[in-house]
Each structure stands twice: as structure tokens, then as C-alpha cells.
Design a protein around this motif. Structure first.
Motif, PDB file in Angstrom:
ATOM      1  N   SER A 185       9.542  -0.847   8.215  1.00 54.24           N
ATOM      2  CA  SER A 185       9.440  -1.307   6.820  1.00 54.24           C
ATOM      3  C   SER A 185       8.092  -1.929   6.499  1.00 54.24           C
ATOM      4  O   SER A 185       7.595  -1.789   5.379  1.00 54.24           O
ATOM      5  N   LYS A 186       7.503  -2.647   7.456  1.00 49.61           N
ATOM      6  CA  LYS A 186       6.340  -3.476   7.162  1.00 49.61           C
ATOM      7  C   LYS A 186       5.025  -2.727   7.399  1.00 49.61           C
ATOM      8  O   LYS A 186       4.391  -2.254   6.472  1.00 49.61           O
ATOM      9  N   ALA A 187       4.629  -2.604   8.659  1.00 53.69           N
ATOM     10  CA  ALA A 187       3.341  -1.986   8.967  1.00 53.69           C
ATOM     11  C   ALA A 187       3.286  -0.521   8.534  1.00 53.69           C
ATOM     12  O   ALA A 187       2.238  -0.021   8.125  1.00 53.69           O
ATOM     13  N   PHE A 188       4.438   0.167   8.598  1.00 54.42           N
ATOM     14  CA  PHE A 188       4.458   1.592   8.252  1.00 54.42           C
ATOM     15  C   PHE A 188       4.710   1.861   6.771  1.00 54.42           C
ATOM     16  O   PHE A 188       4.834   3.017   6.365  1.00 54.42           O
ATOM     17  N   ALA A 189       4.805   0.804   5.963  1.00 50.28           N
ATOM     18  CA  ALA A 189       5.028   0.971   4.512  1.00 50.28           C
ATOM     19  C   ALA A 189       6.243   1.857   4.244  1.00 50.28           C
ATOM     20  O   ALA A 189       6.223   2.720   3.375  1.00 50.28           O
ATOM     21  N   PHE A 190       7.330   1.618   5.000  1.00 52.74           N
ATOM     22  CA  PHE A 190       8.486   2.505   4.977  1.00 52.74           C
ATOM     23  C   PHE A 190       9.763   1.769   4.586  1.00 52.74           C
ATOM     24  O   PHE A 190      10.868   2.164   4.964  1.00 52.74           O
ATOM     25  N   ALA A 199       0.892   7.732  13.026  1.00 54.33           N
ATOM     26  CA  ALA A 199       0.840   6.281  13.252  1.00 54.33           C
ATOM     27  C   ALA A 199      -0.556   5.684  13.033  1.00 54.33           C
ATOM     28  O   ALA A 199      -0.680   4.672  12.335  1.00 54.33           O
ATOM     29  N   PRO A 200      -1.644   6.275  13.566  1.00 59.05           N
ATOM     30  CA  PRO A 200      -2.961   5.657  13.352  1.00 59.05           C
ATOM     31  C   PRO A 200      -3.331   5.551  11.869  1.00 59.05           C
ATOM     32  O   PRO A 200      -3.865   4.523  11.428  1.00 59.05           O
ATOM     33  N   THR A 201      -3.012   6.590  11.083  1.00 58.91           N
ATOM     34  CA  THR A 201      -3.314   6.558   9.647  1.00 58.91           C
ATOM     35  C   THR A 201      -2.475   5.493   8.955  1.00 58.91           C
ATOM     36  O   THR A 201      -2.978   4.721   8.129  1.00 58.91           O
ATOM     37  N   MET A 202      -1.188   5.455   9.295  1.00 61.62           N
ATOM     38  CA  MET A 202      -0.300   4.480   8.679  1.00 61.62           C
ATOM     39  C   MET A 202      -0.738   3.050   9.016  1.00 61.62           C
ATOM     40  O   MET A 202      -0.703   2.157   8.180  1.00 61.62           O
ATOM     41  N   HIS A 253       0.848  -1.196   0.000  1.00 63.93           N
ATOM     42  CA  HIS A 253       0.000   0.000   0.000  1.00 63.93           C
ATOM     43  C   HIS A 253       0.886   1.250   0.000  1.00 63.93           C
ATOM     44  O   HIS A 253       1.829   1.339   0.791  1.00 63.93           O
ATOM     45  N   PRO A 254       0.616   2.214  -0.849  1.00 59.63           N
ATOM     46  CA  PRO A 254       1.418   3.443  -0.821  1.00 59.63           C
ATOM     47  C   PRO A 254       1.144   4.272   0.439  1.00 59.63           C
ATOM     48  O   PRO A 254       0.092   4.126   1.067  1.00 59.63           O
ATOM     49  N   VAL A 255       2.094   5.114   0.796  1.00 61.15           N
ATOM     50  CA  VAL A 255       1.913   6.010   1.941  1.00 61.15           C
ATOM     51  C   VAL A 255       0.789   6.997   1.614  1.00 61.15           C
ATOM     52  O   VAL A 255       0.798   7.616   0.543  1.00 61.15           O
ATOM     53  N   PRO A 256      -0.208   7.157   2.501  1.00 58.14           N
ATOM     54  CA  PRO A 256      -1.312   8.088   2.233  1.00 58.14           C
ATOM     55  C   PRO A 256      -0.815   9.507   1.945  1.00 58.14           C
ATOM     56  O   PRO A 256       0.195   9.941   2.502  1.00 58.14           O
TER      57      PRO A 256
END
Length: 357
Positions: A223-228, A270-273, A38-41
């Protein structure tokens, strides 16, 4: 004529080794390295860009060597009463683990993990001159507290890796296993929670065990949950004394000002990510259910990927999916393949391609 590795005075213990790596190919659906697809919002990306722009104004100066704002952000995010002096960060959790091995591993020392597990553990161990010893898991890749403690007690390693949930199998690990291993260990016990955000919400992280255990480390990644994944930010929580030990081995100013700015901004959202996590978990569970219906054997997973057995010819299946524009991972376990849970569209593309084979 160019030289080869054999022509260079390479360290003897590195001869014959191959570097870590997964196939990188420009396929439409890449589900092979457990990225968050998923891309970063957009609103988060805008804030990150603002933070980076501000950091650029002082880019002629060295960054904050103690990455103070970022450590405050991580402490706030993790909760559990953690303070900034209990936090460390580096360029991906691999560098975090490397710092621990540089401080507590090294020549004449031993690191231990329960195989099959993350393939970087032996590579990082060897690179610091320590010896890696592999323990064993049950047939379903699980570990009992008694078995895990017995194996560690026998080897008495200087560093123990506990991957929770485990990569590449997705297997959960009970807190009782971590407690039992810590009790019999004389060395550092690292609980690698790279995929923790994908575990069931009601479960307890190893962060709840840190109090009074100065040799326990809980490692995480953005890297994972934060799409980073492309930003390379890993971090850990531990006793402040252990953090002091890592200062002895890190390179000066190891976290760039741009990395610090980007990660600090992302943590503010964090909540959005993390809103993407629920979607990924639902796709993971959908993939597992469909794999079962197709006659495969998915293993229990608390991560953002599914390892599935019952694959007669993994290489042929992998190639068949590749030819259909789908990239997944052959992790070398007999009759298995591993797939990352992507978006609904990506998961559908994978499942339809697999069914067509």
C-alpha cells in the motif's frame, strides 16, 4: 422505521465499539491516511493492465489458491535468501494480521502491543475473540530492549505486535528490541514493517532475524512504498510451518486472480515503483525541518508521515487546515497532529496553510 444495532443479537464484546475509519473528504490535498500520493508510473500501469487482461481470460475459473507466481515475486523482492514457501499474502496487511490472530489468537488468548500504536491491532484482536493488552512507550514513543522485554515477560501474551517503524508516531525500533522480546516470549512475535521502505537504507530489517526463529513473523504491505493502497495487497515472511498454520484459517481462494496478476506485475517493476520513495523521504524531512522552524515539535520518523507536537488546539488546527483544502489526521494523542509526506506541491500546500494559521 429501521432497526438499530441494539435491536440485533450482536456479540456482547462488540457492543459499544466503533469501526475503524479516517475521515474521507474530497479535498484537494489529502494527507491523512499515509497513502503514497504519487500515481503509478504509466509504463508500470500498462504492464499491470496487460496482466489483468490475461487473468480475465480465465476468470471463469478459481484463482491459484497458492498464489504461486506472486509468492515467488515477493521472495525475490525481499531477498535475504527467502524461499516462496516462507511467504504468505492476503488482501492488505490487515488480513495478513487477521490470519495470524485467527490461527494463534482467539478466545481465551491474549495479544499485546506497545501503545500508542496501530489502532487496528486491538480491533483485529477483539474480532477474533482474543483479549488485547496495551503496553507503554517512553515519552518520545521509543522502546528500550530491557523495558519491552520486561513488559512482555510479565503479560506472557500469545501474540505480540511490534510496529517497526511505529504508526502513528513514525518511531524506529532497534533489532535489539525485537530480539529481546522474542527471547522472553512464548507466542508469535509479529514485526509489522508496513513502512520499512521509508527507513534509512543502511538499517537492517527484521527479515535478518528470521533464521532459527520459527515464531517470528515479518509483515509488509504494497500500500505504501508501492503506491498500491487501492489494490489491497499485504504479505509476510516466516517459517514454512507458520505459513502452514495460516492455511488452516484462510478463506478458500482468498486472493482473486485479478489481485494476483496486478501485484505480480507491479513487483516486476519494483525499482521503478520504489524510485518514488526517495522523493517522499525528502519531503518528509523537509516537512519536519519546516515544522521545527514554525515552532512545532516533529518526532523522529522512519515512515512516510510526520507526527508533530506543540499543537495548542489540535481540533481547531485540523479544522483550519480542512477549511483551506488540506486534510491531515488527528490521531487522538494530546497536542499532536499527523501529516503524510506527499508530493512537493502537496507538502508546500500543507506547510503554507499551517503557517497561515
Amino acid at each position: 422505521m429501521s432497526a438499530s444495532l441494539d435491536d440485533l443479537p450482536l456479540r456482547d464484546d462488540l457492543r459499544g465499539k466503533t469501526p475503524y475509519g479516517a475521515p474521507q473528504a474530497p479535498l484537494p490535498v489529502a494527507l491523512n491516511v499515509n497513502e503514497n500520493t504519487h500515481p503509478v508510473p504509466e509504463e508500470v500501469a500498462d504492464d499491470i493492465l496487460d496482466g489483468i487482461a490475461q487473468a480475465l481470460q480465465d476468470i471463469n475459473r478459481y484463482p491459484d489458491r497458492e498464489f504461486t507466481a506472486l509468492r515467488e515475486g515477493f521472495a525475490d523482492y525481499l531477498g535475504h535468501g527467502l524461499q516462496p514457501d516462507q511467504i504468505w499474502a492476503a488482501n492488505g496487511s490487515n488480513e495478513v494480521l487477521q490470519h495470524i490472530l485467527q490461527a494463534f489468537g482467539g478466545p481465551g488468548r491474549t495479544a499485546f502491543g506497545f501503545g500508542p500504536t496501530y489502532s487496528m491491532y486491538p480491533l483485529l484482536t477483539g474480532a477474533t475473540g482474543a483479549q488485547y493488552v496495551s503496553g507503554t512507550r517512553g515519552p518520545d514513543f521509543s522502546l528500550s530492549a530491557a523495558d519491552a522485554a520486561a513488559q512482555v515477560a510479565e503479560v506472557q501474551p500469545d501474540v505480540v505486535f511490534l510496529c517497526a517503524p511505529n504508526n502513528p508516531t513514525g518511531t524506529p525500533m532497534g533489532l535489539d528490541v525485537i530480539e529481546a522480546v522474542y527471547e522472553v516470549s512464548r507466542g508469535i512475535v509479529i514485526v509489522d514493517e508496513a513502512y520499512w521502505e521509508f527507513a534509512p537504507r543502511e538499517e537492517s530489517s527484521a527479515l535478518t532475524l528470521l533464521q532459527g526463529r520459527e515464531r517470528l513473523v515479518v509483515s509488509r504491505t504494497m500500500s505504501k512504498a508501492f503506491a498500491f493502497a487501492g489494490a489491497r495487497v499485504g504479505y509476510l515472511a516466516a517459517d514454512p510451518a507458520l505459513i502452514d498454520a495460516l492455511r488452516l484459517v484462510r478463506l478458500p481462494y482468498h486472493l482473486s486472480a485479478l489481485t494476483q496478476a496486478a501485484a505480480t506485475a507491479a513487483l516486476r517493476h519494483a525499482p521503478t515503483m520504489l524510485s518514488m520513495v526517495d522523493d517522499i523521504v525528502s519531503q518528509r524531512d523537509r516537512i519536519s525541518a519546516t515544522l521545527s522552524a514554525l515552532g512545532y515539535t516533529p518526532y523522529e520518523s522512519w515512515s512516510n508521515f510526520v507526527l508533530f507536537g506543540g499543537v495548542d488546539d489540535p481540533k481547531a488546527t485540523w479544522q483550519g487546515l480542512y477549511d483551506r483544502g488540506i486534510l491531515i489526521r488527528d490521531v487522538g494523542l494530546p497536542h499532536t497532529l499527523r501529516v503524510t509526506a506527499g508530493s512537493a506541491e502537496e507538502s508546500t500546500a500543507f506547510l503554507e496553510a499551517l503557517a497561515s494559521l
